[in-house]
Scaffold this motif. Structure first.
Motif, short mmCIF file in Angstrom:
data_model
loop_
_atom_site.label_atom_id
_atom_site.label_comp_id
_atom_site.label_asym_id
_atom_site.label_seq_id
_atom_site.Cartn_x
_atom_site.Cartn_y
_atom_site.Cartn_z
N UNK A 20 0.84 -1.19 0.00
CA UNK A 20 0.00 0.00 0.00
C UNK A 20 0.87 1.24 0.00
N UNK A 21 0.57 2.15 -0.91
CA UNK A 21 1.29 3.42 -0.96
C UNK A 21 0.42 4.51 -0.34
N UNK A 22 1.05 5.40 0.38
CA UNK A 22 0.33 6.52 1.00
C UNK A 22 1.29 7.70 1.12
N UNK A 23 0.75 8.85 1.45
CA UNK A 23 1.61 10.03 1.60
C UNK A 23 1.05 10.95 2.67
N UNK A 24 1.95 11.71 3.25
CA UNK A 24 1.61 12.75 4.22
C UNK A 24 2.30 14.02 3.74
#
Length: 127
Positions: free
Chosen positions: A69-73
Motif C-alpha cells: 500500500x502506498x500513502x503520503x503525508x
C-alpha cells in the motif's frame, strides 16, 4: 527541485512486513506525484506503486496488489510504502521517484515520466 531519501529497508523473513519511507526536501512537495520502483540484481527497474500529488489516486503493479500500500503525508513531505506478506521475490533495491504534475488525481507507472530519484534502500526477504 526535489531531493528524495528512502529509508526503512532491511532483512525480513517471508511473510513479514516492512514500511519504507521516502522523505522529500522542498516546499512544493504537494505538487509532485511519487512512485516506488524496485530493481532486483541483474534485472530492470520495475514499477511497484504510484500515488498522485493529492493522495487521491494510486496505482500498483499486479505483483504487489493486495500486499503493498502506498500513502503520503504532504505535511511531513513523506511517502510511504507498506509491504505485507513479503515474498523472497520482493527482494530488491527500492527507489522512490517524483515528478511535478498539475493533475491532482493521476498516479504514474512509467519510469521515464519521473524526474527525481532517490538513492534506494535494500529490501531482502529470506525464505
Amino acid at each position: 527541485q526535489v531531493q528524495l531519501v528512502e529509508s526503512g529497508g532491511g532483512l525480513v523473513q517471508a511473510g513479514g512486513s516492512l514500511r519504507l519511507s521516502c522523505a522529500a526536501s522542498g516546499r512544493t512537495f504537494s505538487s509532485y506525484a511519487v512512485g516506488w520502483f524496485r530493481q532486483a540484481l541483474g534485472k530492470e527497474r520495475d514499477f511497484v506503486a504510484g500515488i498522485s500529488r493529492s493522495g487521491l489516486g494510486t496505482r500498483s503493479a499486479d505483483s504487489v496488489k493486495g500486499r503493498f500500500t502506498i500513502s503520503r503525508d504532504n505535511a511531513k513531505n513523506t511517502v510511504y510504502l507498506q509491504g505485507n506478506s513479503l515474498k523472497p521475490e520482493d527482494t530488491a533495491v527500492y527507489y522512490c521517484a517524483a515528478g511535478e504534475t498539475f493533475s491532482a488525481s493521476s498516479a504514474y507507472t512509467t519510469r521515464g515520466w519521473y524526474t527525481y530519484w532517490g538513492q534506494g534502500t535494500q529490501v531482502t526477504v529470506s525464505s
